[in-house]
Design a protein around this motif. Structure first.
Motif, PDB file in Angstrom:
ATOM      1  N   VAL A 128       0.827  -1.208   0.000  1.00 40.05           N
ATOM      2  CA  VAL A 128       0.000   0.000   0.000  1.00 40.05           C
ATOM      3  C   VAL A 128       0.865   1.264   0.000  1.00 40.05           C
ATOM      4  O   VAL A 128       0.605   2.208  -0.753  1.00 40.05           O
ATOM      5  CB  VAL A 128      -0.978  -0.032   1.199  1.00 40.05           C
ATOM      6  N   ALA A 132       1.127   3.874  -3.178  1.00 46.07           N
ATOM      7  CA  ALA A 132       0.582   5.217  -2.952  1.00 46.07           C
ATOM      8  C   ALA A 132       1.503   6.313  -3.477  1.00 46.07           C
ATOM      9  O   ALA A 132       1.058   7.434  -3.735  1.00 46.07           O
ATOM     10  CB  ALA A 132       0.320   5.433  -1.463  1.00 46.07           C
ATOM     11  N   LEU A 299      -3.192  -1.857   8.007  1.00 45.14           N
ATOM     12  CA  LEU A 299      -3.254  -0.601   7.251  1.00 45.14           C
ATOM     13  C   LEU A 299      -3.845   0.537   8.074  1.00 45.14           C
ATOM     14  O   LEU A 299      -3.675   1.704   7.719  1.00 45.14           O
ATOM     15  CB  LEU A 299      -4.105  -0.789   5.993  1.00 45.14           C
ATOM     16  N   GLU A 300      -4.558   0.199   9.138  1.00 41.00           N
ATOM     17  CA  GLU A 300      -5.255   1.215   9.932  1.00 41.00           C
ATOM     18  C   GLU A 300      -4.532   1.568  11.224  1.00 41.00           C
ATOM     19  O   GLU A 300      -4.945   2.478  11.934  1.00 41.00           O
ATOM     20  CB  GLU A 300      -6.663   0.706  10.274  1.00 41.00           C
ATOM     21  N   VAL A 301      -3.508   0.820  11.555  1.00 42.77           N
ATOM     22  CA  VAL A 301      -2.839   1.012  12.845  1.00 42.77           C
ATOM     23  C   VAL A 301      -1.711   2.036  12.696  1.00 42.77           C
ATOM     24  O   VAL A 301      -0.781   1.824  11.912  1.00 42.77           O
ATOM     25  CB  VAL A 301      -2.256  -0.333  13.353  1.00 42.77           C
ATOM     26  N   PRO A 302      -1.768   3.151  13.437  1.00 41.83           N
ATOM     27  CA  PRO A 302      -0.642   4.100  13.405  1.00 41.83           C
ATOM     28  C   PRO A 302       0.640   3.392  13.850  1.00 41.83           C
ATOM     29  O   PRO A 302       0.670   2.776  14.927  1.00 41.83           O
ATOM     30  CB  PRO A 302      -1.073   5.173  14.409  1.00 41.83           C
ATOM     31  N   PRO A 303       1.695   3.440  13.022  1.00 45.61           N
ATOM     32  CA  PRO A 303       2.873   2.600  13.275  1.00 45.61           C
ATOM     33  C   PRO A 303       3.537   2.795  14.643  1.00 45.61           C
ATOM     34  O   PRO A 303       4.100   1.837  15.184  1.00 45.61           O
ATOM     35  CB  PRO A 303       3.821   2.993  12.130  1.00 45.61           C
ATOM     36  N   TYR A 304       3.463   3.987  15.229  1.00 46.14           N
ATOM     37  CA  TYR A 304       4.161   4.174  16.510  1.00 46.14           C
ATOM     38  C   TYR A 304       3.580   3.299  17.604  1.00 46.14           C
ATOM     39  O   TYR A 304       4.262   3.017  18.601  1.00 46.14           O
ATOM     40  CB  TYR A 304       4.128   5.655  16.939  1.00 46.14           C
TER      41      TYR A 304
ATOM     42  N   TYR B 280       1.251  12.059   1.353  1.00 45.63           N
ATOM     43  CA  TYR B 280       0.885  12.452   2.714  1.00 45.63           C
ATOM     44  C   TYR B 280      -0.066  13.655   2.722  1.00 45.63           C
ATOM     45  O   TYR B 280      -0.783  13.877   3.699  1.00 45.63           O
ATOM     46  CB  TYR B 280       2.123  12.692   3.587  1.00 45.63           C
ATOM     47  N   VAL B 298       4.871  10.841  10.274  1.00 48.78           N
ATOM     48  CA  VAL B 298       4.514   9.646   9.502  1.00 48.78           C
ATOM     49  C   VAL B 298       4.224   8.456  10.415  1.00 48.78           C
ATOM     50  O   VAL B 298       3.523   7.517  10.018  1.00 48.78           O
ATOM     51  CB  VAL B 298       5.622   9.257   8.495  1.00 48.78           C
ATOM     52  N   LEU B 299       4.747   8.488  11.641  1.00 49.30           N
ATOM     53  CA  LEU B 299       4.536   7.378  12.573  1.00 49.30           C
ATOM     54  C   LEU B 299       3.104   7.318  13.086  1.00 49.30           C
ATOM     55  O   LEU B 299       2.675   6.300  13.618  1.00 49.30           O
ATOM     56  CB  LEU B 299       5.486   7.506  13.773  1.00 49.30           C
ATOM     57  N   GLU B 300       2.390   8.432  12.979  1.00 50.75           N
ATOM     58  CA  GLU B 300       1.036   8.504  13.541  1.00 50.75           C
ATOM     59  C   GLU B 300      -0.056   8.360  12.499  1.00 50.75           C
ATOM     60  O   GLU B 300      -1.230   8.292  12.844  1.00 50.75           O
ATOM     61  CB  GLU B 300       0.860   9.854  14.263  1.00 50.75           C
ATOM     62  N   VAL B 301       0.307   8.356  11.245  1.00 46.86           N
ATOM     63  CA  VAL B 301      -0.690   8.343  10.168  1.00 46.86           C
ATOM     64  C   VAL B 301      -1.034   6.898   9.803  1.00 46.86           C
ATOM     65  O   VAL B 301      -0.154   6.142   9.387  1.00 46.86           O
ATOM     66  CB  VAL B 301      -0.158   9.087   8.926  1.00 46.86           C
ATOM     67  N   PRO B 302      -2.304   6.488   9.940  1.00 49.04           N
ATOM     68  CA  PRO B 302      -2.689   5.150   9.483  1.00 49.04           C
ATOM     69  C   PRO B 302      -2.382   5.011   7.991  1.00 49.04           C
ATOM     70  O   PRO B 302      -2.827   5.843   7.188  1.00 49.04           O
ATOM     71  CB  PRO B 302      -4.198   5.112   9.756  1.00 49.04           C
ATOM     72  N   PRO B 303      -1.614   3.986   7.601  1.00 43.79           N
ATOM     73  CA  PRO B 303      -1.102   3.921   6.228  1.00 43.79           C
ATOM     74  C   PRO B 303      -2.150   3.952   5.123  1.00 43.79           C
ATOM     75  O   PRO B 303      -1.876   4.459   4.027  1.00 43.79           O
ATOM     76  CB  PRO B 303      -0.322   2.600   6.223  1.00 43.79           C
ATOM     77  N   TYR B 304      -3.353   3.428   5.376  1.00 42.70           N
ATOM     78  CA  TYR B 304      -4.344   3.397   4.281  1.00 42.70           C
ATOM     79  C   TYR B 304      -4.738   4.798   3.831  1.00 42.70           C
ATOM     80  O   TYR B 304      -5.227   4.977   2.710  1.00 42.70           O
ATOM     81  CB  TYR B 304      -5.593   2.602   4.693  1.00 42.70           C
ATOM     82  N   LEU B 306      -2.921   7.052   2.831  1.00 43.32           N
ATOM     83  CA  LEU B 306      -2.067   7.510   1.723  1.00 43.32           C
ATOM     84  C   LEU B 306      -2.587   7.078   0.361  1.00 43.32           C
ATOM     85  O   LEU B 306      -2.147   7.601  -0.666  1.00 43.32           O
ATOM     86  CB  LEU B 306      -0.651   6.950   1.874  1.00 43.32           C
ATOM     87  N   SER B 307      -3.456   6.101   0.350  1.00 45.59           N
ATOM     88  CA  SER B 307      -3.823   5.447  -0.910  1.00 45.59           C
ATOM     89  C   SER B 307      -4.992   6.135  -1.598  1.00 45.59           C
ATOM     90  O   SER B 307      -5.881   6.676  -0.943  1.00 45.59           O
ATOM     91  CB  SER B 307      -4.184   3.986  -0.623  1.00 45.59           C
ATOM     92  N   LEU B 311     -10.479   1.961   1.860  1.00 45.41           N
ATOM     93  CA  LEU B 311     -10.033   0.890   2.759  1.00 45.41           C
ATOM     94  C   LEU B 311     -10.632  -0.450   2.348  1.00 45.41           C
ATOM     95  O   LEU B 311      -9.955  -1.483   2.362  1.00 45.41           O
ATOM     96  CB  LEU B 311     -10.425   1.244   4.200  1.00 45.41           C
TER      97      LEU B 311
END
Lengths: 319, 319
Positions: A128, A132, A299-304, B280, B298-304, B306-307, B311
């Motif tokens: 993803v 993107a 895909l929905e989980v904030p990575p930190y 972003y 970028v650590l706080e943004v749910p990755p989906y 960006l697309s 979802l």
């Protein structure tokens, strides 16, 4: 905060999760829930039928169960009483699993993170992210070098094979083509070669090779290598469950090309899958503590939320 | 939904962002805000002093400004009136920038995603993901093959050099050590070699080489290669701004080892940085539409987010 966790299921994945939970500073392992009463472990073992009695004491339940039938049948019941994480890997059934877990966990006020691990899981995340970035992404996923259980069983079924394993290996020419942005026409057969390591009497080598390379469905159409080795070498070098792979995304940005690659090289597939599962358990507990409910994919989980470090420390040290 | 965007700043990054926004189906480019009134573009150009007059018409403002002074001085003012995205890359000042933007954007009800791009940016994301999986991660970041502006300027200052560029290249032995989990003792000088491509009269070659390899701070202590080429070859092959690098995380999981690698190979550093920035921007507009406010890394943004896909489609197609 300390997160109290438990495991249900004690196969390869559950055993790896047990070890890895104990190695994490913020995770505590309450126990293992199993249908079997005798497990070879120092961790407290409880009958899975009694699990709901402990719901108040457990922040996150790791579902270390098979994707074929256990997860579809049992995961929704666990999500009624626990915040859960799973490694469900049936790609075609993921929308259905997501909808089911979202309904159950949402109603119960729990969080259910589904399909962690690496594919689905970290590979999904990188598919993803990679796609993107490019207006017209060319994306290829390669698997391996990895042990294939199905193909290993197939070669062990050939008469005269004493020991045998099959590794699926991405072809270097296919990887190079994908990195150069020319991956559109690569299919599975072009992309991977099949490498067999076999112990057998020398008199049988030619016949075994011939049988394998001509085996329909499993080997026909693939570049197949058959290597005969000694029993000693086999037992020394081919007992593991290695796996890995890579997601390559390439594309044009204005007038220039760029390539993004995410690659895994794993000595043990269940150990790494469990490691990702365990980290998403931390995220599940934090999402629940924030008041979130329902199903989440990676895909929905904030990575930190996966990290042992605070967001403040991550911004200062890792950004 | 269509997201209306604008760009402030029109250097390499702003020009790349302009092209890439126009290539995205869901993004519209309202205009470019600049101190210069004459820009070589078909996009509408507005004086940056008038920018607040257009705040109601713009969903996301891309801050294509330098990190040295422009972002620290100007970004907080833009965040008072716009949802913003930047590629601020001063690692040491990131906590300060985050705090400033969080306060301003939070008070104004805007979103500010900071430090996108690739390092910080996608590399940060992969440092955090990689480290979260291992109890004791060994992590190394390598940069290159990439054009170094500072070192290229240094070699162009040597008498007799007509044209010159310097690429920083990760050493294969250092990458191999990191992948094997032996990266703890690798420092920057061990990890990278410096490759110079120079046009000069043949009579000067030995003296130029000697001057470069003995240049303190820039080259002493590094493995340095000096290649002399024709002017024709230089102008053909060394006009770009390539860059890239890799984040390698390795560690033990129970009794086995695994390695996670994220690698970028970029023909143009500004084009790829802009591509990440643009993606972003989509996330920033969605966060704002959800009612979120304040600064995000970028650590706080749910990755989906960006697309371009929903979802639902991502779960069905990419998970």
């Amino acid at each position: 905060m300390t997160i109290t966790t438990a495991i249900v299921g004690y196969g390869n994945l559950g055993r790896s999760a047990e070890t890895l939970i104990k190695a994490q500073p913020d995770l505590e392992l309450f126990g293992i829930f199993s249908r079997r009463s005798e497990l070879d472990t120092d961790t407290p073992v409880y009958p899975v039928d009694s699990i709901n009695d402990y719901a108040d004491q457990i922040d996150v339940l790791y579902l270390c169960l098979g994707s074929a039938t256990d997860i579809p049948e049992q995961a929704p019941d666990f999500a009624k009483h626990f915040t859960t994480v799973d490694t469900y890997d049936n790609h075609k059934q993921l929308p259905h699993h997501y909808a089911t877990m979202n309904a159950v966990a949402g109603e119960a006020g729990n969080v259910a993170i589904i399909a962690t691990g690496w594919d689905p899981g970290l590979f999904s995340l990188n598919r993803v992210l990679g796609a993107a970035v490019f207006p017209e992404p060319q994306q290829n996923t390669f698997w391996g070098r990895g042990l294939s259980q199905g193909h290993s069983n197939a070669i062990r079924g050939v008469e005269g094979v004493k020991y045998g394993v099959q590794y699926t290996i991405p072809r270097e020419d296919a990887i190079a083509a994908a990195k150069a942005g020319n991956g559109a026409d690569i299919d599975g057969k072009d992309a991977h070669l099949r490498q067999c390591w076999i112990v057998a009497d020398e008199a049988d080598h030619d016949r075994i090779t011939d049988t394998i390379v001509n085996m329909p469905d499993y080997f026909v159409g693939y570049q197949t290598e058959v290597h005969f080795i000694s029993e000693e070498e086999f037992l020394r070098d081919h007992q593991g469950l290695p796996h890995g792979g890579r997601v390559i995304t390439s594309g044009t940005l204005g007038k220039t090309k760029s390539t993004v690659e995410f690659a895994l090289d794993l000595e043990s597939n269940p150990d790494f899958t469990a490691a990702v599962l365990v980290a998403y358990g931390r995220a599940a507990a934090r999402l629940k503590a924030e008041g979130k409910t329902g199903a989440f994919t990676v895909l929905e989980v904030p990575p930190y939320l996966l990290s042992t470090k605070s967001l403040e420390d991550l911004i200062a040290q890792d950004l």
